[in-house]
Scaffold this active site. Structure first.
Site, PDB file in Angstrom:
ATOM      1  N   GLU A 167       0.936  -1.125  -0.088  1.00 25.79           N
ATOM      2  CA  GLU A 167      -0.196   0.010  -0.084  1.00 25.79           C
ATOM      3  C   GLU A 167       0.829   1.285   0.086  1.00 25.79           C
ATOM      4  O   GLU A 167       0.766   2.158   1.033  1.00 25.79           O
ATOM      5  CB  GLU A 167      -0.968   0.029   1.228  1.00 25.79           C
ATOM      6  CG  GLU A 167      -2.031  -1.146   1.145  1.00 25.79           C
ATOM      7  CD  GLU A 167      -3.036  -1.000   2.054  1.00 25.79           C
ATOM      8  OE1 GLU A 167      -3.042  -0.154   3.137  1.00 25.79           O
ATOM      9  OE2 GLU A 167      -4.022  -1.804   2.014  1.00 25.79           O
ATOM     10  N   GLU A 352      -5.693  -8.687   0.669  1.00 22.14           N
ATOM     11  CA  GLU A 352      -6.167  -8.338   1.923  1.00 22.14           C
ATOM     12  C   GLU A 352      -7.826  -8.255   1.357  1.00 22.14           C
ATOM     13  O   GLU A 352      -8.066  -7.441   0.459  1.00 22.14           O
ATOM     14  CB  GLU A 352      -5.742  -7.066   2.414  1.00 22.14           C
ATOM     15  CG  GLU A 352      -4.509  -7.272   3.037  1.00 22.14           C
ATOM     16  CD  GLU A 352      -3.914  -5.871   3.816  1.00 22.14           C
ATOM     17  OE1 GLU A 352      -4.815  -5.108   4.151  1.00 22.14           O
ATOM     18  OE2 GLU A 352      -2.529  -5.912   3.884  1.00 22.14           O
TER      19      GLU A 352
HETATM   20  C1  FCB Z   1      -4.819  -2.017   5.488  1.00 24.78           C
HETATM   21  C2  FCB Z   1      -3.425  -2.537   5.763  1.00 24.78           C
HETATM   22  C3  FCB Z   1      -3.430  -3.525   6.951  1.00 24.78           C
HETATM   23  C4  FCB Z   1      -4.689  -3.654   7.535  1.00 24.78           C
HETATM   24  C5  FCB Z   1      -5.902  -3.279   7.026  1.00 24.78           C
HETATM   25  C6  FCB Z   1      -7.199  -3.213   7.771  1.00 24.78           C
HETATM   26  O1  FCB Z   1      -4.835  -0.913   4.948  1.00 24.78           O
HETATM   27  O2  FCB Z   1      -2.639  -2.723   4.858  1.00 24.78           O
HETATM   28  O3  FCB Z   1      -2.320  -3.726   7.651  1.00 24.78           O
HETATM   29  O4  FCB Z   1      -4.366  -2.642   8.713  1.00 24.78           O
HETATM   30  O5  FCB Z   1      -5.764  -2.352   6.304  1.00 24.78           O
END
Ligand code: FCB
Length: 453
Positions: A167, A352
């Site tokens: 990110e 994620e």
């Molecule tokens: C993302 C992050 C991760 C976590 C999620 C909820 O932005 O990469 O570390 O905190 O959000």
């Protein structure tokens, strides 16, 4: 009734965490401090000044955690490496204890037939590197590439998938423009520098990797945003384009188009500290793209807001723990946009996806009088189920989507929210460090066991 999606046989399903959020053991076996240890000490920066010094104690409990993952049937685990655990004080001297930890973790994953997916940088920069300017300093890109070189040498035989950086948008926008994440800087000049240096670090790492002859795929993870315009009005559509340029284009265009978005170079007249071969280095081919997805924004035009973008109200239900709108339909739009943007062939992984819910453990008595603790996280089950259904649909629509990692395996340190937001499919009782699978863990177990139709 929840629908239980049937996914292709070879579709990889795993869970994800990050070193600072789960490991703990902050002062053990040679690890030195990182920018989140420092940021947590700034009054008002993090909920109750909580930090990751203990977290979910995975440094001491990785075996137990991996055994539970295996029992549930996961095919992979995405973890990240703590930079100051490998290179204390951000120096060049390797801490063997740190290497040993990640080698053991990977070996344990392999023992249970799981893939080791390693993120090189998930935000825990050594304090000393920050003291020299952090991402605003070009040298940091070379320093991270040095860490990567060490990792390729020391873990290359055990890692099945490499992610250079997690990110870039959060690192730079939240860390250097808005100042709400470590290192807490609010400065447009430093922000622009940080954007370019993070992009450069990614490119340098890939360049280094190609020299090693290792064959595991390497990619990057972005939390891409392609918001929906709140109306058909041309201006709202332009606002959506601006938002996409700032949140996604700044990090995608250099890799895939060898330039920065026209909106920032031509309209905003931003300049970046680009040196001779930088764009060549940044745009080297990668083997896959990781996408982190939680929610889709609706945006509208504003004459006065930064980049002419304001958030418009959304109608969707929100997650009970953190209040993010639940927008699985946005994931389909994003996947199709990304696939078209990257040419339709580059493998995509969702690295994620998950929900923070207001989880309440309950004690239940069985007929024989025995007691168990259960967490009936139905909203999270619906969230995961709906997003997995979208994965299925995206694949039907020819998006080259190869896998899905749920955030997170276990409740953990949610950055500025401290321990108040629970994203795990496994509950962490922070008092005792006891792990309790939530119902969503059993839901994913069933999906993976093939109960998909
Ligand atoms: C993302 C992050 C991760 C976590 C999620 C909820 O932005 O990469 O570390 O905190 O959000």
């Amino acid at each position: 009734m929840f629908t239980r999606p049937a996914l292709p046989e070879d579709f990889l399903i795993g869970t994800a965490t990050a070193s600072y959020q789960v490991e703990g053991a902050a002062n053990e076996e040679g690890r030195t401090s990182c920018i989140w240890d420092d940021f947590a000490k700034v009054p008002g920066a993090v909920y109750e000044m909580q930090d990751g010094s203990v977290a979910a104690d995975q440094y001491h409990r990785y075996k137990e955690d991996i055994e539970l993952m295996a029992k549930l049937g996961f095919g992979a685990y995405r973890f990240s490496v703590s930079w100051p655990r490998i290179l204390p004080h951000g120096g060049t001297q390797v801490n063997r204890k740190g290497i040993e930890y990640y080698r053991n973790l990977c070996k344990k994953l392999h023992k249970h037939n799981m893939k080791a997916c390693c993120t090189i940088y998930h935000w825990d920069m050594p304090s000393e590197i920050q003291a020299k300017g952090g991402w605003a300093n070009r040298q940091t890109a070379y320093d991270l590439a040095y860490l990567a070189e060490i990792l390729f040498m020391e873990l290359g035989d055990l890692v099945d998938m490499w992610i250079t950086i997690n990110e870039a948008m959060c690192i730079t926008v939240l860390g250097y423009l808005l100042g709400i994440h470590a290192p807490g800087i609010k400065d447009e000049d430093q922000f622009r520098k940080s954007v370019h240096h993070v992009n450069l670090a990614h490119g340098l790492i890939v360049k280094e990797y190609r020299k090693t002859g290792l064959s595991a795929p390497i990619g990057i993870t972005h939390n891409l945003e392609t918001p929906r315009p709140a109306s058909c009005d041309k201006k709202d559509q332009i606002a959506a384009d601006h938002h996409r340029a700032i949140r996604s284009g700044l990090y995608m265009d250099p890799i895939f188009r060898k330039r920065y978005p026209e909106y920032v170079t031509d309209e905003l007249k931003w300049s970046f500290p680009i040196e001779k071969d930088d764009m060549q280095i940044i745009s080297q081919p990668i083997d896959f793209l990781g996408i982190n997805y939680y929610s889709e924004h609706a945006v509208q035009w504003s004459d006065t807001a930064p980049f002419n973008v304001t958030m418009a109200p959304r109608w969707e239900e929100k997650t009970s723990g953190i209040g993010w709108a639940i927008t699985p339909h946005g994931l389909l739009r994003l996947l199709k946009w990304t696939s078209a943007y990257t040419g339709g062939k580059l493998p995509i992984y969702i690295t994620e996806n998950g929900a923070a819910c207001d989880d309440k453990p309950v004690i239940e008595k069985a007929d024989d009088g025995s007691e168990t603790i259960r967490i009936h996280d139905n909203q999270r089950i619906r969230y995961l189920s709906d997003h997995l259904n979208i994965c299925k649909e995206a694949i039907r629509e020819c998006v080259p989507l190869k896998g899905y990692f749920c955030w997170s395996f276990i409740d953990n340190y949610e950055w500025t929210h401290g321990y108040t937001k629970r994203f795990g499919i496994v509950y962490c009782d922070y008092e005792t460090q006891r792990r309790i699978p939530k119902d969503s863990a059993y839901f994913l177990r069933d999906v993976m066991a093939g109960y998909g139709d």
